[in-house]
Write a protein that holds these residues in place. Structure first.
Motif, PDB file in Angstrom:
ATOM      1  N   VAL A 133       7.396  -7.853   1.012  1.00 53.21           N
ATOM      2  CA  VAL A 133       6.428  -6.840   0.598  1.00 53.21           C
ATOM      3  C   VAL A 133       5.897  -6.127   1.840  1.00 53.21           C
ATOM      4  O   VAL A 133       5.634  -6.753   2.865  1.00 53.21           O
ATOM      5  CB  VAL A 133       5.240  -7.469  -0.171  1.00 53.21           C
ATOM      6  N   VAL A 134       5.754  -4.820   1.728  1.00 53.22           N
ATOM      7  CA  VAL A 134       4.998  -4.035   2.702  1.00 53.22           C
ATOM      8  C   VAL A 134       3.875  -3.367   1.939  1.00 53.22           C
ATOM      9  O   VAL A 134       4.104  -2.754   0.893  1.00 53.22           O
ATOM     10  CB  VAL A 134       5.870  -2.981   3.407  1.00 53.22           C
ATOM     11  N   VAL A 135       2.650  -3.503   2.432  1.00 53.24           N
ATOM     12  CA  VAL A 135       1.503  -2.908   1.768  1.00 53.24           C
ATOM     13  C   VAL A 135       0.848  -1.897   2.705  1.00 53.24           C
ATOM     14  O   VAL A 135       0.760  -2.117   3.909  1.00 53.24           O
ATOM     15  CB  VAL A 135       0.495  -3.997   1.307  1.00 53.24           C
ATOM     16  N   GLY A 136       0.426  -0.772   2.136  1.00 52.48           N
ATOM     17  CA  GLY A 136      -0.243   0.255   2.921  1.00 52.48           C
ATOM     18  C   GLY A 136      -1.706  -0.071   3.149  1.00 52.48           C
ATOM     19  O   GLY A 136      -2.188  -1.139   2.775  1.00 52.48           O
ATOM     20  N   LYS A 152       7.451  -1.978  -1.716  1.00 56.27           N
ATOM     21  CA  LYS A 152       6.423  -1.245  -0.969  1.00 56.27           C
ATOM     22  C   LYS A 152       5.288  -0.901  -1.936  1.00 56.27           C
ATOM     23  O   LYS A 152       5.493  -0.234  -2.942  1.00 56.27           O
ATOM     24  CB  LYS A 152       7.015   0.037  -0.353  1.00 56.27           C
ATOM     25  N   ILE A 153       4.083  -1.367  -1.610  1.00 58.23           N
ATOM     26  CA  ILE A 153       2.906  -1.117  -2.439  1.00 58.23           C
ATOM     27  C   ILE A 153       1.906  -0.318  -1.611  1.00 58.23           C
ATOM     28  O   ILE A 153       1.578  -0.696  -0.478  1.00 58.23           O
ATOM     29  CB  ILE A 153       2.265  -2.446  -2.901  1.00 58.23           C
ATOM     30  N   SER A 154       1.408   0.750  -2.164  1.00 57.41           N
ATOM     31  CA  SER A 154       0.428   1.557  -1.437  1.00 57.41           C
ATOM     32  C   SER A 154      -0.919   0.853  -1.404  1.00 57.41           C
ATOM     33  O   SER A 154      -1.241   0.042  -2.287  1.00 57.41           O
ATOM     34  CB  SER A 154       0.263   2.929  -2.099  1.00 57.41           C
ATOM     35  N   GLY A 155      -1.707   1.162  -0.393  1.00 61.69           N
ATOM     36  CA  GLY A 155      -3.056   0.619  -0.342  1.00 61.69           C
ATOM     37  C   GLY A 155      -3.889   1.093  -1.520  1.00 61.69           C
ATOM     38  O   GLY A 155      -4.710   0.347  -2.059  1.00 61.69           O
ATOM     39  N   GLU A 156      -3.659   2.347  -1.944  1.00 58.80           N
ATOM     40  CA  GLU A 156      -4.407   2.903  -3.070  1.00 58.80           C
ATOM     41  C   GLU A 156      -4.208   2.090  -4.354  1.00 58.80           C
ATOM     42  O   GLU A 156      -5.107   2.008  -5.187  1.00 58.80           O
ATOM     43  CB  GLU A 156      -4.005   4.359  -3.314  1.00 58.80           C
ATOM     44  N   ALA A 157      -3.033   1.483  -4.497  1.00 51.33           N
ATOM     45  CA  ALA A 157      -2.768   0.678  -5.697  1.00 51.33           C
ATOM     46  C   ALA A 157      -3.702  -0.525  -5.768  1.00 51.33           C
ATOM     47  O   ALA A 157      -4.023  -1.006  -6.859  1.00 51.33           O
ATOM     48  CB  ALA A 157      -1.311   0.213  -5.705  1.00 51.33           C
ATOM     49  N   LEU A 158      -4.157  -1.019  -4.614  1.00 46.26           N
ATOM     50  CA  LEU A 158      -4.996  -2.217  -4.583  1.00 46.26           C
ATOM     51  C   LEU A 158      -6.448  -1.931  -4.934  1.00 46.26           C
ATOM     52  O   LEU A 158      -7.205  -2.862  -5.220  1.00 46.26           O
ATOM     53  CB  LEU A 158      -4.941  -2.864  -3.194  1.00 46.26           C
ATOM     54  N   MET A 159      -6.861  -0.668  -4.903  1.00 50.35           N
ATOM     55  CA  MET A 159      -8.269  -0.378  -5.170  1.00 50.35           C
ATOM     56  C   MET A 159      -8.527  -0.088  -6.645  1.00 50.35           C
ATOM     57  O   MET A 159      -9.679   0.086  -7.048  1.00 50.35           O
ATOM     58  CB  MET A 159      -8.764   0.788  -4.308  1.00 50.35           C
ATOM     59  N   GLY A 160      -7.454  -0.078  -7.469  1.00 48.35           N
ATOM     60  CA  GLY A 160      -7.633   0.157  -8.892  1.00 48.35           C
ATOM     61  C   GLY A 160      -8.346   1.463  -9.153  1.00 48.35           C
ATOM     62  O   GLY A 160      -8.003   2.497  -8.593  1.00 48.35           O
ATOM     63  N   ARG A 161      -9.383   1.415  -9.974  1.00 50.18           N
ATOM     64  CA  ARG A 161     -10.142   2.629 -10.284  1.00 50.18           C
ATOM     65  C   ARG A 161     -11.322   2.822  -9.344  1.00 50.18           C
ATOM     66  O   ARG A 161     -12.108   3.762  -9.502  1.00 50.18           O
ATOM     67  CB  ARG A 161     -10.630   2.573 -11.738  1.00 50.18           C
ATOM     68  N   ASN A 162     -11.472   1.929  -8.398  1.00 51.61           N
ATOM     69  CA  ASN A 162     -12.534   2.091  -7.412  1.00 51.61           C
ATOM     70  C   ASN A 162     -12.156   3.213  -6.447  1.00 51.61           C
ATOM     71  O   ASN A 162     -10.988   3.548  -6.276  1.00 51.61           O
ATOM     72  CB  ASN A 162     -12.747   0.795  -6.632  1.00 51.61           C
ATOM     73  N   GLY A 163     -13.119   3.755  -5.780  1.00 47.83           N
ATOM     74  CA  GLY A 163     -12.839   4.826  -4.825  1.00 47.83           C
ATOM     75  C   GLY A 163     -12.511   4.312  -3.443  1.00 47.83           C
ATOM     76  O   GLY A 163     -12.128   5.080  -2.551  1.00 47.83           O
ATOM     77  N   PHE A 164     -12.639   2.996  -3.244  1.00 52.20           N
ATOM     78  CA  PHE A 164     -12.469   2.429  -1.909  1.00 52.20           C
ATOM     79  C   PHE A 164     -12.308   0.913  -2.034  1.00 52.20           C
ATOM     80  O   PHE A 164     -12.775   0.300  -2.979  1.00 52.20           O
ATOM     81  CB  PHE A 164     -13.700   2.767  -1.044  1.00 52.20           C
TER      82      PHE A 164
END
Length: 241
Positions: free
Chosen positions: A53-56, A15-27
């Protein structure tokens, strides 16, 4: 070459959060981060793991935030589910580029974009050594992607659910804010619920408990950590009975 017999978790859902995909970006989506995560997942697939995989979708839209602004909860949750589809497609593209065939299966039917979720179809893809990415949560409002991840792991017959976070396990408090926070190597489902530890929502933990599936909390920020987890060497917290 498969090394399935050597893996501690031969069949795993990450399970990967959506926030993990944005790295240091805010969005949004940081392609460099997505490519790194895809590389780690592809390496795990090549090691012989039957990988789901489940991604948020929190990097694009979070249902609870929409509700807080006055939006109808069900509508906000559906928007969040659509955000997970976008993330799943980005991850699929990166996995394919990393040499790992992948399929996106959505709980909300959108046949021009990806396959609908059908359990036997998902198992078919796993049997053919494809990474299966589950999108759109459970397809129902009022359920988190943590619950969707636990549900899909049970349906796929996984050995564990691996919750990827930005820290190396479960702490008594946010270790980034509280230097005295205690880290746990192991916890029971009951302890997580009783201590109100914000690992997963209560429904996900209860579902894991009732179906005897371990939840492993580990850091996704460390490159190669998925493979370490498969070998049983990653620093992580294991939640079980």
């Amino acid at each position: 070459m498969s090394t399935l017999g050597a893996l501690k978790y031969p069949r795993l859902l990450v399970k990967i959060s959506g926030e993990a995909l944005m790295g240091r970006n805010g969005f949004g989506i940081d392609n460099v981060v997505v490519e790194r995560l895809a590389g780690d997942l592809a390496e795990a697939r090549r090691a012989g793991c039957a990988l789901s995989v489940v991604v948020g979708g929190g990097n694009i839209f979070r249902g609870l935030q929409g509700t807080a602004r006055g939006m109808d909860r069900a509508t906000a949750d559906y928007m969040g589910m659509l955000a997970t589809v976008m993330n799943a497609l980005a991850l699929q593209s990166a996995l394919e580029a990393a040499g790992a065939p992948a399929r996106v299966l959505s709980a909300i039917t959108m046949p021009t974009v990806c396959e609908p979720y059908v359990r036997h179809r998902a198992l078919y893809h796993l049997d053919r050594e494809r990474v299966v990415i589950f999108a759109a949560g459970t397809g129902n409002p009022f359920f988190t992607t943590d619950t969707a991840a636990t549900l899909r792991a049970i349906e796929m017959g996984c050995d564990a659910v691996a919750k990827a976070t930005q820290v190396d396990g479960v702490y008594s408090a946010d270790p980034k804010k509280d230097p005295a926070a205690k880290r746990f190597d192991t916890l029971t489902y009951s302890e997580v619920l009783a201590k109100n530890l914000k690992v997963m929502d209560g429904a996900a933990i209860a579902l894991a408990r009732d179906n005897h599936i371990p939840v492993i909390v580990f850091s996704i920020d460390e490159p190669g950590n998925v493979n370490k987890l498969l070998q049983g060497t990653a620093r992580a917290t294991i939640i079980h009975g």
